[in-house]
Design an enzyme around this catalytic site. Structure first.
Site, PDB file in Angstrom:
ATOM      1  N   HIS A  84      44.235  82.465  61.769  1.00 56.04           N
ATOM      2  CA  HIS A  84      44.952  81.276  62.239  1.00 56.04           C
ATOM      3  C   HIS A  84      44.009  80.450  63.121  1.00 56.04           C
ATOM      4  CE1 HIS A  84      47.807  78.734  64.337  1.00 56.04           C
ATOM      5  NE2 HIS A  84      48.647  78.982  63.348  1.00 56.04           N
ATOM      6  N   GLU A 144      46.385  74.711  56.890  1.00 55.92           N
ATOM      7  CA  GLU A 144      46.932  74.079  58.086  1.00 55.92           C
ATOM      8  C   GLU A 144      45.840  73.219  58.720  1.00 55.92           C
ATOM      9  OE1 GLU A 144      50.245  76.525  59.981  1.00 55.92           O
ATOM     10  OE2 GLU A 144      48.465  77.702  60.404  1.00 55.92           O
TER      11      GLU A 144
HETATM   12  P1  13P Z   1      53.588  73.912  64.221  1.00 54.16           P
HETATM   13  O1  13P Z   1      54.591  73.972  63.110  1.00 54.16           O
HETATM   14  O2  13P Z   1      54.186  74.152  65.575  1.00 54.16           O
HETATM   15  O3  13P Z   1      52.752  72.670  64.138  1.00 54.16           O
HETATM   16  O4  13P Z   1      52.585  75.150  64.004  1.00 54.16           O
HETATM   17  C1  13P Z   1      52.025  75.325  62.765  1.00 54.16           C
HETATM   18  C2  13P Z   1      51.366  76.646  62.749  1.00 54.16           C
HETATM   19  O5  13P Z   1      50.377  76.863  63.409  1.00 54.16           O
HETATM   20  C3  13P Z   1      51.966  77.701  61.917  1.00 54.16           C
HETATM   21  O6  13P Z   1      51.109  78.776  61.780  1.00 54.16           O
END
Ligand code: 13P
Length: 223
Positions: A84, A144
């Site tokens: 992550h 992400e």
């Molecule tokens: P948010 O949905 O709070 O932007 O976080 C995304 C995330 O890091 C999920 O792993």
């Protein structure tokens, strides 16, 4: 699949209360929750897939403070988030270290969900290529973009499609890719409708069971 990532939130008591409210609302949907190690035992159930948010690259040994793959499996984890952006940035986890964790998870028979994504101003393809170097086998990817995490900004559908297509180009067309970054009840329908999006990873908006249940319904991801 739509997965909530609680990050460092909720004691085991709060986690159990969440599940009491959440489970009856999401029957029949493909949903998962990535919870803190200390809440794994409190969220065990048959309907929602449970996972951890990290694990050691080592099997066991003198690694004070670490948690192994066998330990999370023992508490019912079926998947583990790895790499992550918060692990990469705050804890300086490198691509090679994360690759070792992915391999360890695959060897030990737990599904790795590898998180990838570029920072503001970085070249998308170059970053994804580096983060996916050496990666193969059974896993899910969560794309992400770092600038979209916790900021309320989401990537445009074209950007998401481009990134997902690029990952599938590197790993194979059948690789499932989740999108994450400020997913909420306002944007979920549009994101879920993007062709290359196989699921979503939701941070902040997954912390309230009623809000997240609503998002799960809007995602339309049924079993
Ligand atoms: P948010 O949905 O709070 O932007 O976080 C995304 C995330 O890091 C999920 O792993």
């Amino acid at each position: 699949m739509i997965i909530g990532n609680w990050k460092m939130h909720k004691t085991s008591e709060e986690a159990a209360a969440y599940m009491r409210a959440f489970l009856p609302q999401v029957k029949g949907f493909k949903v998962g929750l990535a919870v803190p190690f200390t809440a794994l035992h409190a969220v065990q159930n048959d309907a929602v897939l449970i996972g951890a948010q990290n694990m050691s690259d080592e099997m066991s040994g003198a690694f004070t403070g670490e948690i192994s793959c066998a330990m999370i499996k023992d508490l019912g984890a079926k998947f583990v988030l790895l790499g992550h952006s918060e692990r990469r940035d705050v804890f300086q986890e490198s691509n090679s270290f994360i690759l070792r964790k992915v391999k360890r998870a695959q060897e030990e028979g737990i599904l790795p969900i590898l998180c990838v994504g570029e920072k503001e101003g970085q070249e998308l393809e170059r970053v994804l290529q580096e983060q996916l170097k050496g990666i193969s086998g059974n896993l899910l990817i969560a794309y992400e973009p770092v600038w979209a995490i916790g900021t309320g900004k989401t990537a445009k559908p074209e950007q998401i499609e481009k990134a997902h297509r690029f990952c599938k180009g590197l790993l194979g067309k059948k690789t499932e890719i989740l999108y994450g970054g400020s997913v909420n009840s306002e944007n979920i329908a549009e994101i879920a409708s993007i062709k290359e999006v196989d699921g979503m990873l939701v941070g902040g908006a997954s912390l309230n069971p009623d809000t997240f249940a609503k998002i799960v319904h809007q995602s339309g991801r049924k079993k």
